[in-house]
Write an enzyme that holds these catalytic residues in place. Structure first.
Site, PDB file in Angstrom:
ATOM      1  N   TYR A  37       0.829  -1.214   0.000  1.00  8.03           N
ATOM      2  CA  TYR A  37       0.000   0.000   0.000  1.00  8.03           C
ATOM      3  C   TYR A  37       0.865   1.266   0.000  1.00  8.03           C
ATOM      4  O   TYR A  37       0.435   2.297  -0.527  1.00  8.03           O
ATOM      5  CB  TYR A  37      -1.005  -0.031   1.161  1.00  8.03           C
ATOM      6  CG  TYR A  37      -2.108  -1.018   0.880  1.00  8.03           C
ATOM      7  CD1 TYR A  37      -3.229  -0.650   0.143  1.00  8.03           C
ATOM      8  CD2 TYR A  37      -2.012  -2.341   1.272  1.00  8.03           C
ATOM      9  CE1 TYR A  37      -4.230  -1.554  -0.161  1.00  8.03           C
ATOM     10  CE2 TYR A  37      -3.005  -3.270   0.971  1.00  8.03           C
ATOM     11  CZ  TYR A  37      -4.107  -2.865   0.248  1.00  8.03           C
ATOM     12  OH  TYR A  37      -5.089  -3.773  -0.061  1.00  8.03           O
TER      13      TYR A  37
ATOM     14  N   GLN B  78     -16.519   3.000  -5.449  1.00  5.98           N
ATOM     15  CA  GLN B  78     -15.874   1.755  -5.046  1.00  5.98           C
ATOM     16  C   GLN B  78     -14.349   1.920  -5.054  1.00  5.98           C
ATOM     17  O   GLN B  78     -13.633   1.014  -4.649  1.00  5.98           O
ATOM     18  CB  GLN B  78     -16.271   0.631  -6.000  1.00  5.98           C
ATOM     19  CG  GLN B  78     -17.766   0.348  -6.009  1.00  5.98           C
ATOM     20  CD  GLN B  78     -18.162  -0.611  -7.118  1.00  5.98           C
ATOM     21  OE1 GLN B  78     -17.595  -1.683  -7.261  1.00  5.98           O
ATOM     22  NE2 GLN B  78     -19.141  -0.238  -7.914  1.00  5.98           N
ATOM     23  N   ASN B  79     -13.869   3.063  -5.534  1.00  2.99           N
ATOM     24  CA  ASN B  79     -12.434   3.294  -5.673  1.00  2.99           C
ATOM     25  C   ASN B  79     -11.833   3.779  -4.358  1.00  2.99           C
ATOM     26  O   ASN B  79     -12.485   4.476  -3.582  1.00  2.99           O
ATOM     27  CB  ASN B  79     -12.159   4.307  -6.780  1.00  2.99           C
ATOM     28  CG  ASN B  79     -12.677   3.832  -8.124  1.00  2.99           C
ATOM     29  OD1 ASN B  79     -12.821   2.633  -8.348  1.00  2.99           O
ATOM     30  ND2 ASN B  79     -12.950   4.763  -9.021  1.00  2.99           N
ATOM     31  N   VAL B  80     -10.572   3.441  -4.153  1.00  2.00           N
ATOM     32  CA  VAL B  80      -9.904   3.846  -2.915  1.00  2.00           C
ATOM     33  C   VAL B  80      -9.027   5.081  -3.113  1.00  2.00           C
ATOM     34  O   VAL B  80      -8.450   5.597  -2.148  1.00  2.00           O
ATOM     35  CB  VAL B  80      -9.065   2.679  -2.331  1.00  2.00           C
ATOM     36  CG1 VAL B  80      -9.973   1.523  -1.949  1.00  2.00           C
ATOM     37  CG2 VAL B  80      -7.983   2.224  -3.307  1.00  2.00           C
ATOM     38  N   ASP B  81      -8.933   5.564  -4.358  1.00  2.00           N
ATOM     39  CA  ASP B  81      -8.160   6.789  -4.597  1.00  2.00           C
ATOM     40  C   ASP B  81      -8.970   8.012  -4.170  1.00  2.00           C
ATOM     41  O   ASP B  81     -10.158   7.913  -3.855  1.00  2.00           O
ATOM     42  CB  ASP B  81      -7.750   6.892  -6.075  1.00  2.00           C
ATOM     43  CG  ASP B  81      -8.956   6.921  -7.017  1.00  2.00           C
ATOM     44  OD1 ASP B  81      -9.776   7.866  -6.905  1.00  2.00           O
ATOM     45  OD2 ASP B  81      -9.089   6.016  -7.867  1.00  2.00           O
TER      46      ASP B  81
ATOM     47  N   HIS C 221     -15.129   1.207  -0.250  1.00  2.00           N
ATOM     48  CA  HIS C 221     -14.053   0.241  -0.014  1.00  2.00           C
ATOM     49  C   HIS C 221     -12.866   0.824   0.735  1.00  2.00           C
ATOM     50  O   HIS C 221     -11.781   0.251   0.728  1.00  2.00           O
ATOM     51  CB  HIS C 221     -13.596  -0.361  -1.359  1.00  2.00           C
ATOM     52  CG  HIS C 221     -14.646  -1.204  -2.007  1.00  2.00           C
ATOM     53  ND1 HIS C 221     -14.633  -1.525  -3.345  1.00  2.00           N
ATOM     54  CD2 HIS C 221     -15.758  -1.791  -1.489  1.00  2.00           C
ATOM     55  CE1 HIS C 221     -15.697  -2.273  -3.633  1.00  2.00           C
ATOM     56  NE2 HIS C 221     -16.388  -2.437  -2.525  1.00  2.00           N
TER      57      HIS C 221
END
Length: 236
Positions: free
Chosen positions: A57, A90-93, A108
Site C-alpha cells: 500500500y 468503489q475506488n480507494v483513490d 471500499h
C-alpha cells in the site's frame, strides 16, 4: 424562493480512474499491480504478512500521489453547479475529491488513510497521510497499540458505508453509474434501491452490462467521453 436542486447520485467503479493511470482493483487474472489479491487485499493476507501488505500500500500511495483527476472526474464535480450531488465510489483513490467533488462516500475505504488493525472503524485511530508523507514504516503502531493497517475494506470484510449509500440512492432524482461492472456486491445491489421511474445513466464501454434495468440509458463510452455526452443530455 430558490428552486430546490435535484439530487444526483453518481456510483463509480474502477473504470472511472483507468484514464488517470490507476489499475483496476479486480483484474480478471486475480492480480492487483502484479500481486495476488489473496496476499495483499484479504484479512488472511494481512495476518500472514503485514509487512508485505504495508509495503504494497506504500507503493500504491506513491503511484496515487503522482496521478491527476481525468476529465470524467472533473465533469462529475462540475455537476454540483446545478445539482445536489453525492458520489458513491468503489475506488480507494481520492481523485473525486481532488477534482472538486465535496460529498464522496468511499465504500471500499481510502488509500491515503491508515487505521487500527484491532478496530478499523474507530475514528480515534484514523490517520490521513499526505502526498509528501504517504508511507508507513512496517511495524508502526496505532494509538491503541495494534499495528497500523491500510484503511481498506479487504475482500471478505463488511462494507459499513453501504447502508449510508443505499439511503442516498433512495433519495436520488437521477442515478449515474460510471465504470463499474455491476457484478461486485454489495455495491451492485445499490441499483435496487432507486425509486421507481428514476432515470439511470450507465457510462461504460462494455456492451454486456445494464440489460434488464428499467429506465436505463447506456452510454457505451469511457468515463471522460461518456460524461461529456451525459453533460449535454442533462443540459438539454
Amino acid at each position: 424562493m430558490e428552486e430546490k436542486k435535484k439530487k444526483i447520485v453518481v456510483l463509480t467503479g474502477a473504470g472511472m480512474s483507468v484514464e488517470s493511470g490507476l489499475k483496476t482493483f479486480r483484474d480478471a487474472d486475480g492480480l492487483w499491480e502484479n500481486y495476488p489479491v489473496q496476499q495483499v487485499a484479504t484479512h488472511e493476507g494481512w495476518l500472514a504478512d503485514p509487512t508485505l501488505v504495508t509495503k504494497f500500500y506504500n507503493m500504491l500511495r506513491r503511484k496515487c500521489v503522482g496521478t491527476q483527476p481525468n476529465e470524467g472526474h472533473r465533469l462529475v464535480a462540475a455537476l454540483e453547479e446545478k445539482y445536489n450531488v453525492t458520489v458513491v465510489t468503489q475506488n480507494v483513490d481520492n481523485l473525486h475529491e481532488a477534482a472538486g467533488s465535496t460529498h464522496v462516500i468511499h465504500l471500499h475505504g481510502e488509500l491515503m488513510k491508515v487505521c487500527s488493525s484491532r478496530d478499523v472503524d474507530d475514528e480515534r485511530y484514523h490517520q490521513l497521510l499526505t502526498a509528501d508523507n504517504c508511507e508507513i514504516e512496517p511495524g508502526t503502531l496505532a494509538g491503541d497499540g495494534s499495528l497500523l493497517r491500510p484503511f481498506i475494506v479487504f475482500f471478505g470484510e463488511g462494507v459499513p458505508m453501504i447502508t449510508v449509500a443505499a439511503q442516498e440512492v433512495m433519495e436520488a432524482d437521477i442515478l449515474i453509474i460510471i465504470g463499474t461492472s455491476l457484478v461486485v456486491y454489495p455495491a451492485a445491489g445499490l441499483v435496487q434501491y432507486v425509486r421507481r421511474g428514476t432515470p439511470i445513466y450507465l457510462i461504460d464501454p462494455s456492451a454486456s452490462i445494464g440489460s434488464g434495468i428499467p429506465n436505463l440509458t447506456h452510454i457505451q463510452k469511457g468515463a471522460s467521453e461518456g460524461m461529456r455526452e451525459l453533460t449535454k443530455i442533462l443540459s438539454d
